[in-house]
Design an enzyme around this catalytic site. Structure first.
Site, short mmCIF file in Angstrom:
data_model
loop_
_atom_site.label_atom_id
_atom_site.label_comp_id
_atom_site.label_asym_id
_atom_site.label_seq_id
_atom_site.Cartn_x
_atom_site.Cartn_y
_atom_site.Cartn_z
N CYS A 87 -15.76 -48.38 -13.17
CA CYS A 87 -15.41 -47.06 -12.69
C CYS A 87 -16.68 -46.20 -12.60
O CYS A 87 -17.44 -46.11 -13.56
CB CYS A 87 -14.41 -46.43 -13.65
N GLU A 88 -16.90 -45.59 -11.45
CA GLU A 88 -18.11 -44.78 -11.28
C GLU A 88 -18.03 -43.44 -12.00
O GLU A 88 -19.04 -42.78 -12.19
CB GLU A 88 -18.40 -44.55 -9.80
N HIS A 89 -16.85 -43.03 -12.42
CA HIS A 89 -16.70 -41.74 -13.09
C HIS A 89 -17.07 -41.79 -14.56
O HIS A 89 -17.64 -40.85 -15.09
CB HIS A 89 -15.27 -41.22 -12.93
N HIS A 90 -16.72 -42.91 -15.24
CA HIS A 90 -16.98 -43.02 -16.68
C HIS A 90 -17.81 -44.25 -17.03
O HIS A 90 -18.13 -44.45 -18.19
CB HIS A 90 -15.66 -43.07 -17.45
N GLN A 128 -11.11 -47.43 -7.29
CA GLN A 128 -10.22 -48.47 -6.77
C GLN A 128 -9.83 -48.21 -5.32
O GLN A 128 -9.73 -49.15 -4.52
CB GLN A 128 -8.97 -48.57 -7.65
N HIS A 156 -7.23 -49.41 -15.85
CA HIS A 156 -8.50 -48.70 -15.97
C HIS A 156 -8.77 -48.32 -17.43
O HIS A 156 -7.97 -47.61 -18.04
CB HIS A 156 -8.47 -47.44 -15.09
N CYS A 158 -10.75 -46.23 -18.56
CA CYS A 158 -10.91 -44.78 -18.75
C CYS A 158 -9.56 -44.11 -19.02
O CYS A 158 -9.52 -43.03 -19.62
CB CYS A 158 -11.61 -44.14 -17.55
#
Length: 195
Positions: A87-90, A128, A156, A158
């Site tokens: 995941c690019e956010h976390h 995703q 996920h 996260c």
């Protein structure tokens, strides 16, 4: 056509990333000189490079490395492809399975190439939703089939390990092109086959 499959990072890049990982560990309050952590920065650097090796690969080239003329015009489905992404956010993993189908228009590709395309786009920092579309668009561009269908089902980290902490949540995304968009029967056949 050829495509890169080898790890494409240098010892210098690994060392530079490791310096930053060591500093992160220090900022988290760890003793970076204790026995269990001495080699951790280098291990994490190599792990991150492996998990993002998809940037060095080209999905279209992968498919075109094994394309064949074939008059077959029924659905080709590769389902339950294991999927591991970040995941690019976390920068936490998400994992699940991917189902890919296409209807040839005079050209087919080796079945393993479909799984390799999934792997190529999954081994990048991702969301995703974008991953689903990138896989569809790559196959559409490389083969010019009558249609492509992609469904991803993933859990996920996260959402499981932090934030809302919902361990049983599953995210499903889909992307369709061609006859999978215009013909409900074809789309429903695909959806029934992946149940």
């Amino acid at each position: 056509m050829s495509y890169k499959r080898e790890d494409n990072y240098t010892p210098e890049t690994t060392a530079e990333i490791a310096v930053h990982i060591k500093e992160i560990l220090r900022l988290l309050g760890e003793d970076t000189e204790r026995e269990g952590l001495v080699k951790t920065p280098e291990r994490v650097a190599k792990s991150l490079q492996f998990l993002t090796k998809g940037y060095e690969e080209d999905g279209v080239s992968i498919i075109q490395s094994a394309m064949f003329d074939e008059k077959y015009q029924q659905m080709v489905l590769v389902k339950d492809i294991e999927l591991f992404s970040t995941c690019e956010h976390h920068m936490l993993p998400f994992l699940g399975k991917c189902h890919v189908a296409y209807i040839p228009n005079g050209r087919i590709t080796g079945l393993s190439k479909i799984a390799r395309v999934v792997e190529t786009f999954a081994r990048r920092l991702q969301v995703q939703e974008r991953l689903t579309v990138e896989i569809r668009d790559c196959i559409q561009k490389a083969l010019n089939p009558l249609g492509v269908a992609v469904v991803i089902e993933a859990t996920h980290s996260c959402m499981v390990l932090r934030g809302v902490e919902k361990s049983n949540s599953l995210t499903t995304t889909s992307a369709f092109s061609g006859v999978f968009l215009s013909d409900a029967r074809t789309r429903n056949e695909f959806l029934n086959l992946i149940k």
